[in-house]
Design a protein around this motif. Structure first.
Motif, mmCIF file in Angstrom:
data_model
loop_
_atom_site.group_PDB
_atom_site.id
_atom_site.type_symbol
_atom_site.label_atom_id
_atom_site.label_comp_id
_atom_site.label_asym_id
_atom_site.label_seq_id
_atom_site.Cartn_x
_atom_site.Cartn_y
_atom_site.Cartn_z
ATOM 1 N N HIS A 61 0.871 -1.187 0.000
ATOM 2 C CA HIS A 61 0.000 0.000 0.000
ATOM 3 C C HIS A 61 0.901 1.229 0.000
ATOM 4 C CE1 HIS A 61 -3.588 2.389 0.706
ATOM 5 N NE2 HIS A 61 -2.836 3.120 1.506
ATOM 6 N N ILE A 62 0.554 2.193 -0.819
ATOM 7 C CA ILE A 62 1.327 3.424 -0.917
ATOM 8 C C ILE A 62 0.414 4.603 -0.574
ATOM 9 C CG2 ILE A 62 0.930 3.636 -3.406
ATOM 10 C CD1 ILE A 62 3.865 4.704 -3.577
ATOM 11 N N ALA A 63 0.904 5.486 0.275
ATOM 12 C CA ALA A 63 0.109 6.635 0.699
ATOM 13 C C ALA A 63 0.914 7.912 0.500
ATOM 14 C CB ALA A 63 -0.283 6.502 2.173
ATOM 15 N N ALA A 64 0.347 8.815 -0.278
ATOM 16 C CA ALA A 64 0.973 10.120 -0.480
ATOM 17 C C ALA A 64 0.706 10.984 0.742
ATOM 18 C CB ALA A 64 0.408 10.776 -1.733
ATOM 19 N N TRP A 65 1.736 11.633 1.244
ATOM 20 C CA TRP A 65 1.548 12.516 2.389
ATOM 21 C C TRP A 65 1.985 13.945 2.109
ATOM 22 C CZ3 TRP A 65 6.310 14.097 4.231
ATOM 23 C CH2 TRP A 65 7.398 13.246 4.001
ATOM 24 N N TYR A 66 2.598 14.170 0.952
ATOM 25 C CA TYR A 66 2.919 15.532 0.537
ATOM 26 C C TYR A 66 2.862 15.586 -0.978
ATOM 27 C CZ TYR A 66 5.329 19.965 -0.078
ATOM 28 O OH TYR A 66 5.650 21.247 -0.437
ATOM 29 N N LYS A 67 2.102 16.516 -1.494
ATOM 30 C CA LYS A 67 1.957 16.687 -2.937
ATOM 31 C C LYS A 67 2.257 18.131 -3.299
ATOM 32 C CE LYS A 67 -1.889 13.391 -3.129
ATOM 33 N NZ LYS A 67 -3.277 13.209 -3.573
ATOM 34 N N THR A 79 4.712 7.176 1.620
ATOM 35 C CA THR A 79 5.154 6.049 2.436
ATOM 36 C C THR A 79 4.581 4.794 1.810
ATOM 37 O OG1 THR A 79 5.198 7.406 4.427
ATOM 38 C CG2 THR A 79 5.142 5.016 4.736
ATOM 39 N N LEU A 80 5.447 3.829 1.595
ATOM 40 C CA LEU A 80 5.041 2.536 1.057
ATOM 41 C C LEU A 80 5.169 1.513 2.185
ATOM 42 C CD1 LEU A 80 5.929 0.981 -2.300
ATOM 43 C CD2 LEU A 80 6.459 -0.299 -0.247
ATOM 44 N N VAL A 81 4.143 0.730 2.389
ATOM 45 C CA VAL A 81 4.192 -0.327 3.401
ATOM 46 C C VAL A 81 3.803 -1.644 2.760
ATOM 47 C CG1 VAL A 81 3.715 1.215 5.346
ATOM 48 C CG2 VAL A 81 1.832 0.079 4.197
ATOM 49 N N GLY A 82 4.337 -2.714 3.285
ATOM 50 C CA GLY A 82 3.987 -4.039 2.784
ATOM 51 C C GLY A 82 4.755 -5.109 3.522
ATOM 52 N N THR A 83 4.300 -6.336 3.354
ATOM 53 C CA THR A 83 4.944 -7.489 3.972
ATOM 54 C C THR A 83 5.598 -8.318 2.878
ATOM 55 O OG1 THR A 83 3.176 -7.494 5.603
ATOM 56 C CG2 THR A 83 4.604 -9.441 5.539
ATOM 57 N N HIS A 84 6.871 -8.599 3.046
ATOM 58 C CA HIS A 84 7.644 -9.338 2.048
ATOM 59 C C HIS A 84 7.361 -10.829 2.179
ATOM 60 C CE1 HIS A 84 11.777 -10.951 0.714
ATOM 61 N NE2 HIS A 84 10.980 -10.843 -0.336
ATOM 62 N N THR A 85 6.452 -11.321 1.359
ATOM 63 C CA THR A 85 6.117 -12.745 1.403
ATOM 64 C C THR A 85 6.393 -13.466 0.092
ATOM 65 O OG1 THR A 85 3.819 -12.297 0.798
ATOM 66 C CG2 THR A 85 4.330 -12.395 3.164
ATOM 67 N N GLY A 86 6.724 -12.713 -0.963
ATOM 68 C CA GLY A 86 6.981 -13.335 -2.261
ATOM 69 C C GLY A 86 8.414 -13.134 -2.699
ATOM 70 N N LEU A 105 8.623 2.219 4.037
ATOM 71 C CA LEU A 105 9.641 2.887 3.240
ATOM 72 C C LEU A 105 9.154 4.264 2.809
ATOM 73 C CD1 LEU A 105 12.416 2.336 1.898
ATOM 74 C CD2 LEU A 105 11.155 1.538 -0.101
ATOM 75 N N ARG A 106 9.941 5.280 3.119
ATOM 76 C CA ARG A 106 9.620 6.634 2.679
ATOM 77 C C ARG A 106 10.292 6.888 1.341
ATOM 78 N NH1 ARG A 106 12.721 9.592 6.210
ATOM 79 N NH2 ARG A 106 13.787 7.633 6.519
ATOM 80 N N GLY A 107 9.599 7.628 0.483
ATOM 81 C CA GLY A 107 10.172 7.939 -0.812
ATOM 82 C C GLY A 107 9.585 9.207 -1.391
ATOM 83 N N ALA A 108 10.103 9.573 -2.539
ATOM 84 C CA ALA A 108 9.606 10.729 -3.280
ATOM 85 C C ALA A 108 9.666 10.392 -4.761
ATOM 86 C CB ALA A 108 10.451 11.961 -2.985
ATOM 87 N N CYS A 109 8.781 11.014 -5.517
ATOM 88 C CA CYS A 109 8.766 10.749 -6.949
ATOM 89 C C CYS A 109 8.358 12.005 -7.702
ATOM 90 C CB CYS A 109 7.826 9.592 -7.280
ATOM 91 S SG CYS A 109 6.150 9.801 -6.662
ATOM 92 N N ALA A 110 8.747 12.031 -8.959
ATOM 93 C CA ALA A 110 8.374 13.127 -9.849
ATOM 94 C C ALA A 110 8.042 12.516 -11.203
ATOM 95 C CB ALA A 110 9.524 14.114 -9.991
ATOM 96 N N CYS A 111 6.916 12.914 -11.754
ATOM 97 C CA CYS A 111 6.563 12.400 -13.070
ATOM 98 C C CYS A 111 6.206 13.550 -13.998
ATOM 99 C CB CYS A 111 5.423 11.383 -12.995
ATOM 100 S SG CYS A 111 3.802 12.068 -12.684
ATOM 101 N N ALA A 112 6.629 13.411 -15.231
ATOM 102 C CA ALA A 112 6.303 14.374 -16.275
ATOM 103 C C ALA A 112 5.320 13.712 -17.230
ATOM 104 C CB ALA A 112 7.564 14.799 -17.016
#
Length: 144
Positions: A61-67, A79-86, A105-112
């Motif tokens: 699951h990914i949740a945007a917290w700043y746009k 923030t991306l959360v998940g359980t590593h089962t595969g 996991l915290r991250g940032a992205c930019a898309c054009a």
């Protein structure tokens, strides 16, 4: 025509639904997706990246917290959360079996965008943070 912000929001919704068709609908057929794990060019390679992610973390699951509200590019912190089962492909080409560990996991992205589709998507996160949460450890190179 959707804005960059609307496309990125639609992409996150598709990711949370684990809907590969909806994920790909956000991208131009010749889009480039750049992550710390590598570069994917075009729908086939982008699909492989997301299939791999969905298999490794079936509850992802990914949740945007700043746009950043601007026309283009769309910039998002998340923030991306998940359980590593595969299976999860490591940088050395070895595939790790599921560890059962939960990652946050915290991250940032930019898309054009162009013509109502994402043409470049750059995703930034700390790969070392991810691997540590999965229980992997760095080992010095024997030549060092």
């Amino acid at each position: 025509m959707p804005t960059a912000r609307e496309l990125k929001d639609a992409l996150f919704d598709a990711m949370n639904a684990h809907d590969l068709d909806r994920v790909l609908a956000c991208y131009s057929p010749d889009a480039v997706y750049v992550t710390p794990a590598g570069v994917a060019e075009g729908h086939e390679q982008i699909a492989w990246q997301f299939e791999h992610l969905f298999k490794a973390f079936p509850d992802l699951h990914i949740a945007a917290w700043y746009k950043v509200e601007c026309d283009d590019p769309a910039v998002t912190e998340y923030t991306l959360v998940g359980t590593h089962t595969g299976p999860f492909l490591l940088p050395d080409g070895v595939e790790s079996a599921g560890t059962g560990r939960r990652v946050v996991l915290r991250g940032a992205c930019a898309c054009a965008t162009e013509n109502g589709r994402i043409i470049t998507d750059r995703d930034y996160y700390d790969q070392l943070e991810l691997y540590c949460q999965l229980g992997f450890h760095l080992e010095p190179d024997q030549a060092a």
